[in-house]
Write a protein that holds these residues in place. Sequence first.
Motif, PDB file in Angstrom:
ATOM      1  N   THR A 370       0.823  -1.209   0.000  1.00 18.86           N
ATOM      2  CA  THR A 370       0.000   0.000   0.000  1.00 18.86           C
ATOM      3  C   THR A 370       0.855   1.256   0.000  1.00 18.86           C
ATOM      4  N   GLN A 371       1.842   1.311   0.923  1.00 16.95           N
ATOM      5  CA  GLN A 371       2.698   2.487   0.994  1.00 16.95           C
ATOM      6  C   GLN A 371       3.516   2.649  -0.279  1.00 16.95           C
ATOM      7  N   GLN A 372       3.947   1.536  -0.846  1.00 11.04           N
ATOM      8  CA  GLN A 372       4.734   1.609  -2.075  1.00 11.04           C
ATOM      9  C   GLN A 372       3.915   2.175  -3.217  1.00 11.04           C
ATOM     10  N   LEU A 373       2.645   1.798  -3.285  1.00 10.10           N
ATOM     11  CA  LEU A 373       1.772   2.312  -4.348  1.00 10.10           C
ATOM     12  C   LEU A 373       1.530   3.810  -4.170  1.00 10.10           C
ATOM     13  N   VAL A 374       1.371   4.244  -2.916  1.00  9.01           N
ATOM     14  CA  VAL A 374       1.223   5.682  -2.661  1.00  9.01           C
ATOM     15  C   VAL A 374       2.484   6.422  -3.090  1.00  9.01           C
ATOM     16  N   ASN A 375       3.642   5.869  -2.748  1.00 10.52           N
ATOM     17  CA  ASN A 375       4.907   6.485  -3.166  1.00 10.52           C
ATOM     18  C   ASN A 375       5.024   6.532  -4.685  1.00 10.52           C
ATOM     19  N   ILE A 377       2.565   6.766  -6.849  1.00  6.41           N
ATOM     20  CA  ILE A 377       1.687   7.827  -7.363  1.00  6.41           C
ATOM     21  C   ILE A 377       2.358   9.182  -7.211  1.00  6.41           C
ATOM     22  N   GLN A 378       2.993   9.408  -6.063  1.00  8.35           N
ATOM     23  CA  GLN A 378       3.681  10.683  -5.840  1.00  8.35           C
ATOM     24  C   GLN A 378       4.832  10.858  -6.820  1.00  8.35           C
TER      25      GLN A 378
END
Length: 406
Positions: A370-375, A377-378
């Motif tokens: 999840t955190q990797q996907l957010v990163n 996107i950024q």
Amino acid sequence: MALNQALSGIKGAQSDLNVIANNIANANTAGFKGSRAEFADIYAVTGINLSATAVGSGTRLTSVAQQFAQGDIQTTGNSLDLAISGNGFFVVNTGNGYAYTRAGAFHQDPAGNVVTQDNDKLQVYPYSSVSNGFDTSTLTNLNLVTAQSSAKPSTAVVVSSNLPADATVPTLTFDPTNPATFNQSTTFTVYDSLGSSHQATAYYVKTDTNTWNVNLYVDGHAAGTQNLGFDASGALAAPGNGIASFAAVDYGNGANPQTLSINFAKTTQYGTGYAAGTISQDGYTAGALSSIDIDNAGIVTANYSNGQSSKIGQLAMANFQNLQGLRQLGSASWMSSTDSGTAVMGTAASGQYGTIQSGALEESNTSDTTQQLVNMIQAQRNYQANAQVLSTDNTLASTLFNAVSR
């Protein structure tokens, strides 16, 4: 200048995406530790000083910092799968030195060494039977082929039984083939120096009030006769220490002649009937390795088919002053460097080191994507924004050139 600034931003966003992609690609790699792209701004410095109105020259990738956070522990049921809960690394011998890993998916190679997927050999502190401890001054390969249990010949037997006080004295001379010549008998198994089993039989013959003879035969070989005496309360009075020693028996099979001592201290003579009670002896046959136990301190114990067990070694653990200074080798393993400092060696469940769980693996600390996907996107938005700067700057430059050319 804006073109160079935007280009540096695009390169930075691309590096960030590469790091994130590698983290996601290794989400199922046991023992993997994710990384983080770290950046710094760029300023052109003059010979005197930096102007108060100077505009930065973009960004640059300063480092790809490894993140050594604990991964989740997943049970597997395989005794050679090992996970570390807390600080520390397993130590493995690559053949060109030592490497360090938290990927605990070990297996046994044809030579019996416990190895990684790259055939690096897991290191332990060897067990010393002299000191009854582990020699932490040296490292050795954890090898399971040599972990065999040799045979131990029987030397001491303990018999706990009751001989009937009202038994009659046989009138015939003792003959092991004639039940009328003895009162009771008991049979038990003993082992010679080769680990071969033999049947021993003790024949009890009452000779007088409160006195008995014990005739011992092993596989039909006579081992002699000893006397037992009891007091008026039914307790053993002779021999004084309760131990009766018998003559050596040579089986003729290449084993050493066997001498047995039987402890009758717990044998009684009461007015009740004969009770065989319990019999124990200290010998056993040779045993093959049947299983391995590894406790939370990393102590490796071998269990054998003959019911015996022995300590093989204790897993070596390593830690470092600066984990960020470790050099990645791939396969979720690292080597020390001048930046990391030399390895600080120790054992699990002590000091700064975590505990070891057998039958489990530490998952990648990027397994929760999840955190990797957010990163991601950024990083994507950063890439698009810098690309837009390039496009805008290009449009401005084209407008300027068109105006000049008119």
